[in-house]
Design an enzyme around this catalytic site. Structure first.
Site: not given
Length: 383
Positions: A179, A259, A378
């Site tokens: 990851t 996020e 994003n």
């Protein structure tokens, strides 16, 4: 001290000017031996960044003397010139350190499709090499952040030896085997084959079961380096347990910093006919956007859990499924269970248990809720 907690390692983290905001963006981790053993796992995305392609080749030799990591640019989808940039980075590090470029791993993170500013990165390697210190682990961890709000480190010490590590990652957290960027170090005396076994076993049940947003990165890299500086040859099982503990700690930190997230969702699938079934069901639940929105709104909408289970190929009978949210069995035998008003969802961690009533296998997947902040971050990331 993360990657420099183990004996035999030095590190540095600097601002080379790769990021326009002037934040630290270049890290260097050096294995000073006497052993230079290494193992690595990488993204299973078929679109791989140049540093991944390079480092995969380096790791075939089982030897890594240094790792150069940068944030501020992924160097992915940059064609032959991007691979040349990665090669030049390894050559520069080898020159600065007196090492072999074929033993220098490279890792990058940031926006896809942009070449790195080599006029800043290459001189930065010289500066980082000059600042190497056994206390440089924290600065290195800070330098690999992108949208991370905090840097992530973990250390486990056993009798006479240590495993330490650093990680970055806050988005594109749905990997295969790894990851984002992770560097683990140990001063235990373990050969490359032993490192490889321990690392793959650890990542399979930690990093590979973090599924924050369903998006797999082009740059995922996890490296494990052994210096052997402690002189201790650890018990195989004890070493594997220590590596897994560090990986699990870092994986939880990644989820906690995802996020825009306001909830961390622990999804445990039990009663599965196989571990593969449990993982498939857990991933389906983790990636169900309707459920993620419901969790954000503190709505224990168990129907969305059942809907997610129903899209899988796992063995189960619909009228035998059970679902608990924060230990309240809101669904029993595929229908209404305990009063959903009993579910307390005020806290950060939300626990979902899905019982397939089809066997004895289980798996845990970690995910997050879906928030307006995630969408905003994003949508604005490349601006």
């Amino acid at each position: 001290m993360s990657v420099t907690a183990a004996q035999g390692f030095t590190a540095a983290g600097i601002a080379a000017g790769i990021k326009e905001n002037g934040n630290p963006d270049l890290a260097l981790v050096v294995n000073n031996g006497p052993r230079l053993a290494a193992a690595g796992v990488f993204t299973s995305n078929r679109v791989k960044a140049a540093p991944v392609v390079w480092s995969e080749q380096v790791l075939k030799g089982g030897t890594v003397s240094a790792v150069v990591l940068n944030s501020g640019g992924a160097n992915a989808c940059t064609g032959p010139l991007g691979f040349q940039d990665t090669h030049a980075t390894a050559e520069k590090a080898a020159e600065a350190l007196g090492h072999n470029a074929g033993e220098v791993a490279i890792a990058s993170t940031g926006l896809i499709g942009l070449r790195l500013p080599m006029d800043k990165l290459l001189p930065g390697i010289d500066r980082a090499a000059a600042e190497l210190t056994e206390h440089g682990g924290e600065k290195a961890a800070i330098a690999i952040k992108t949208t991370d709000s905090v840097h992530k480190t973990a250390v486990v010490t056993r009798e006479g030896w240590t495993v330490g590590g650093m990680a970055k990652g806050a988005g594109m957290l749905a990997p295969g085997l790894a990851t984002m960027l992770v560097v683990l170090t140990t001063d235990a005396d373990v050969p490359a084959a032993g490192l490889d076994t321990a690392l793959r076993d650890a990542t399979r049940t930690t990093f590979d079961r973090v599924d924050s947003d369903g998006c797999m990165s082009t740059n995922d890299t996890v490296l494990l380096l052994a210096s052997g500086a402690s002189g201790v040859v650890p018990d195989t099982a004890a070493f594997a347990e220590a590596v897994r503990t560090v990986c699990d700690d870092l994986a939880r930190q990644l989820i906690g910093d995802a996020e825009g997230a306001s909830k961390d969702i622990r999804i445990e699938v039990v009663g599965a006919a196989s571990e593969d079934d449990a993982v498939e069901v857990g991933r389906s639940i983790a990636r169900n956007n309707l459920l993620k929105c419901a969790i954000h709104g503190e709505d224990p909408n168990w129907g969305r859990v059942l809907s997610a289970i129903g899209t899988t190929s796992a063995v189960f009978e619909p009228d035998q499924l059970n679902v608990a949210i924060n230990d309240i069995w809101v669904c029993k035998n595929g229908s209404v269970g305990e009063d959903r008003e009993l579910v307390d969802m005020r806290y950060r961690e939300v626990r979902i248990t899905a019982d397939l009533a089809a066997g004895t296998e289980s798996a845990v997947i970690w995910a997050n809720d879906l928030t307006a902040d995630y969408v905003h971050e994003n949508s604005a990331y490349s601006s």
